[in-house]
Design a protein around this motif. Structure first.
Motif, PDB file in Angstrom:
ATOM      1  N   GLU A   1       0.906  -1.102   0.137  1.00  0.00           N
ATOM      2  CA  GLU A   1       0.004   0.007   0.178  1.00  0.00           C
ATOM      3  C   GLU A   1       0.920   1.205  -0.087  1.00  0.00           C
ATOM      4  O   GLU A   1       1.939   1.282   0.436  1.00  0.00           O
ATOM      5  N   ALA A   2       0.374   2.327  -0.630  1.00  0.00           N
ATOM      6  CA  ALA A   2       1.255   3.465  -0.722  1.00  0.00           C
ATOM      7  C   ALA A   2       1.098   4.341   0.590  1.00  0.00           C
ATOM      8  O   ALA A   2       2.060   4.949   1.131  1.00  0.00           O
ATOM      9  N   SER A   3       0.190   4.061   1.275  1.00  0.00           N
ATOM     10  CA  SER A   3      -0.121   4.876   2.421  1.00  0.00           C
ATOM     11  C   SER A   3      -1.540   4.631   3.211  1.00  0.00           C
ATOM     12  O   SER A   3      -2.282   3.783   2.781  1.00  0.00           O
ATOM     13  N   ARG A   4      -1.897   5.088   4.219  1.00  0.00           N
ATOM     14  CA  ARG A   4      -2.951   4.996   5.051  1.00  0.00           C
ATOM     15  C   ARG A   4      -3.611   6.119   5.393  1.00  0.00           C
ATOM     16  O   ARG A   4      -3.133   7.253   5.397  1.00  0.00           O
ATOM     17  N   SER A   5      -5.047   6.119   5.111  1.00  0.00           N
ATOM     18  CA  SER A   5      -5.861   7.425   5.388  1.00  0.00           C
ATOM     19  C   SER A   5      -5.673   7.602   6.844  1.00  0.00           C
ATOM     20  O   SER A   5      -5.389   6.900   7.678  1.00  0.00           O
ATOM     21  N   VAL A   6      -6.253   8.786   7.150  1.00  0.00           N
ATOM     22  CA  VAL A   6      -6.287   9.250   8.544  1.00  0.00           C
ATOM     23  C   VAL A   6      -7.222   8.226   9.305  1.00  0.00           C
ATOM     24  O   VAL A   6      -6.869   7.864  10.622  1.00  0.00           O
ATOM     25  N   GLY A   7      -8.211   7.558   8.786  1.00  0.00           N
ATOM     26  CA  GLY A   7      -9.065   6.729   9.499  1.00  0.00           C
ATOM     27  C   GLY A   7      -8.312   5.372   9.388  1.00  0.00           C
ATOM     28  O   GLY A   7      -8.549   4.431   9.920  1.00  0.00           O
ATOM     29  N   GLY A   8      -7.039   5.205   9.070  1.00  0.00           N
ATOM     30  CA  GLY A   8      -6.266   3.724   8.984  1.00  0.00           C
ATOM     31  C   GLY A   8      -6.679   2.895   7.635  1.00  0.00           C
ATOM     32  O   GLY A   8      -6.449   1.799   7.745  1.00  0.00           O
ATOM     33  N   HIS A   9      -7.446   3.462   6.746  1.00  0.00           N
ATOM     34  CA  HIS A   9      -7.411   2.408   5.782  1.00  0.00           C
ATOM     35  C   HIS A   9      -6.516   2.645   4.553  1.00  0.00           C
ATOM     36  O   HIS A   9      -5.569   3.821   4.281  1.00  0.00           O
ATOM     37  N   ARG A  10      -6.399   1.492   3.761  1.00  0.00           N
ATOM     38  CA  ARG A  10      -5.365   1.261   2.935  1.00  0.00           C
ATOM     39  C   ARG A  10      -5.600   2.143   1.728  1.00  0.00           C
ATOM     40  O   ARG A  10      -6.661   2.369   0.991  1.00  0.00           O
ATOM     41  N   ARG A  11      -4.314   2.841   1.222  1.00  0.00           N
ATOM     42  CA  ARG A  11      -4.478   3.762  -0.156  1.00  0.00           C
ATOM     43  C   ARG A  11      -3.297   2.990  -0.933  1.00  0.00           C
ATOM     44  O   ARG A  11      -2.165   2.712  -0.615  1.00  0.00           O
ATOM     45  N   TYR A  12      -3.605   2.825  -2.389  1.00  0.00           N
ATOM     46  CA  TYR A  12      -2.921   2.339  -2.939  1.00  0.00           C
ATOM     47  C   TYR A  12      -2.601   3.104  -4.374  1.00  0.00           C
ATOM     48  O   TYR A  12      -3.464   3.910  -4.863  1.00  0.00           O
ATOM     49  N   GLY A  13      -1.221   3.100  -4.900  1.00  0.00           N
ATOM     50  CA  GLY A  13      -0.919   3.874  -5.647  1.00  0.00           C
ATOM     51  C   GLY A  13      -1.232   3.568  -7.322  1.00  0.00           C
ATOM     52  O   GLY A  13      -1.751   2.573  -7.334  1.00  0.00           O
ATOM     53  N   PRO A  14      -0.948   4.547  -8.436  1.00  0.00           N
ATOM     54  CA  PRO A  14      -1.345   4.081  -9.526  1.00  0.00           C
ATOM     55  C   PRO A  14      -0.839   2.687 -10.160  1.00  0.00           C
ATOM     56  O   PRO A  14      -1.531   2.189 -11.103  1.00  0.00           O
ATOM     57  N   ASP A  15       0.525   2.462  -9.650  1.00  0.00           N
ATOM     58  CA  ASP A  15       0.825   1.100 -10.116  1.00  0.00           C
ATOM     59  C   ASP A  15       0.389  -0.195  -9.537  1.00  0.00           C
ATOM     60  O   ASP A  15       0.744  -1.419 -10.246  1.00  0.00           O
ATOM     61  N   ALA A  16      -0.326   0.288  -8.677  1.00  0.00           N
ATOM     62  CA  ALA A  16      -1.035  -0.999  -7.901  1.00  0.00           C
ATOM     63  C   ALA A  16      -2.005  -1.894  -8.915  1.00  0.00           C
ATOM     64  O   ALA A  16      -1.915  -3.214  -8.854  1.00  0.00           O
ATOM     65  N   LEU A  17      -2.601  -1.310  -9.771  1.00  0.00           N
ATOM     66  CA  LEU A  17      -3.635  -1.878 -10.567  1.00  0.00           C
ATOM     67  C   LEU A  17      -2.881  -3.079 -11.224  1.00  0.00           C
ATOM     68  O   LEU A  17      -3.239  -3.952 -11.811  1.00  0.00           O
ATOM     69  N   ASP A  18      -1.891  -2.702 -12.296  1.00  0.00           N
ATOM     70  CA  ASP A  18      -1.074  -3.411 -13.011  1.00  0.00           C
ATOM     71  C   ASP A  18      -0.473  -4.390 -12.139  1.00  0.00           C
ATOM     72  O   ASP A  18      -0.302  -5.824 -12.648  1.00  0.00           O
ATOM     73  N   ARG A  19       0.066  -4.259 -11.248  1.00  0.00           N
ATOM     74  CA  ARG A  19       0.554  -5.245 -10.126  1.00  0.00           C
ATOM     75  C   ARG A  19      -0.337  -6.328  -9.902  1.00  0.00           C
ATOM     76  O   ARG A  19      -0.009  -7.465  -9.720  1.00  0.00           O
TER      77      ARG A  19
END
Length: 316
Positions: free
Chosen positions: A36-54
């Motif tokens: 994951e690229a980062s986590r939101s303030v609420g602790g939810h996973r966030r993914y970058g643009p390359d995540a879909l291809d991966r």
């Protein structure tokens, strides 16, 4: 592709774009395949643009039934077409080959039981139940290691086992499964209970080193005789027989004379036989509907018949 202000997406958005469930994305993330690229303030996973291809690459690799550790190694390699992928695919192909071979043997075994008369089913079930799928040749190798002279060089033993132990066909018919099962039973119980396995006189005469020379020469003679067997030639004196006799001459340190050939013919006629083993080997290795393939056993019989004919003619 992602419309958020930071170019990232949630786990749900990634799952929707990839056509998978959130549970699947979480599974790959938890195992380190999809960082994951980062986590939101609420602790939810966030993914970058390359995540879909991966993620799509992960799904493609998993669709080939590659295990997660292999997928991780492939992803860690910069080029997905590199050596790690080749090794993983080759390994999986080998595993599938074994599984398919096992399935084909099980199918042929089931047909064997289905097609046999009811009175024979119990016996056939007992025979095939003692054979793994895919079948192992270990009992056959153990049988020959007990038959061969003690302390014969390992290289010579391995060379003999290569020709004496038949490899089970990858796609057998029921008759080949039955023959292999009977061969397995023979190798496990070649003698009556309590009886010792008889040894040929050649083993005692030649000794360990001499036996290595003997079996190397016999392999050449059997190959020459096999050519004649495939041509349906009757036994006759010639190159194959000369090679056969030369093997014993070399092992014994003797001379090839008419007297030696007469003595050899008598000795070989008195030696213990394992004809049943070679009959079953021929059934295992001969393709359905094909001509019976020569074995070392049938080649030996052909050569012995040629030797008998020659010595009988000389005596007359």
């Amino acid at each position: 592709m992602f419309t958020s202000h930071d170019g990232l997406c949630s786990i749900g958005e990634l799952a929707e774009h990839a056509g998978v469930t959130v549970k699947t994305v979480r599974f790959y993330s938890d195992r380190g395949l999809l960082p994951e690229a980062s986590r939101s303030v609420g602790g939810h996973r966030r993914y970058g643009p390359d995540a879909l291809d991966r993620l799509r690459l992960i799904r493609s690799l998993r669709s080939l039934d590659l295990p997660v550790p292999a997928v991780r190694r492939i992803l860690d390699e910069e080029d997905a077409a590199g050596g790690v992928l080749e090794d993983a695919v080759a390994s999986r192909l080998c595993e599938l080959g074994s599984q398919l071979k096992a399935l084909r043997w099980r199918e042929a075994a089931l047909r064997l039981v289905q097609e046999c008369p009811p009175a024979e089913r119990a016996d056939r079930l007992r025979l095939i139940g003692a054979v793994a799928a895919p079948p192992s040749t270990a009992p056959l190798a153990r049988f020959w290691r007990g038959w061969l002279p003690p302390r014969m060089p390992a290289r010579s033993t391995a060379a003999f086992l290569e020709v004496a132990v038949p490899q089970p066909p990858d796609d057998p018919d029921p008759a080949q499964v039955l023959a292999f099962a009977r061969l397995n039973a023979f190798a496990l119980h070649p003698c009556a209970p309590g009886a010792e396995q008889p040894q040929p006189e050649a083993h005692r005469t030649a000794g360990a080193r001499g036996s290595a020379v003997l079996y190397a020469g016999l392999a050449e003679a059997y190959e020459l005789a096999g050519v004649q067997l495939r041509r349906d030639r009757a036994p006759y004196p010639g190159e194959a027989l000369d090679s056969f006799v030369a093997a014993y001459v070399s092992a014994y340190g003797a001379r090839d004379t008419p007297d030696f050939r007469r003595l050899l013919a008598r000795q070989l006629a008195a030696d213990p036989r394992i004809d049943r083993y070679w009959e079953l080997v021929a059934e295992v290795i001969t393709p359905p509907g094909g001509r019976t393939e020569p074995t070392p056993g049938s080649a030996h019989d052909w050569l012995l018949a040629a030797l008998d004919a020659q010595t009988a003619a000389a005596a007359a």
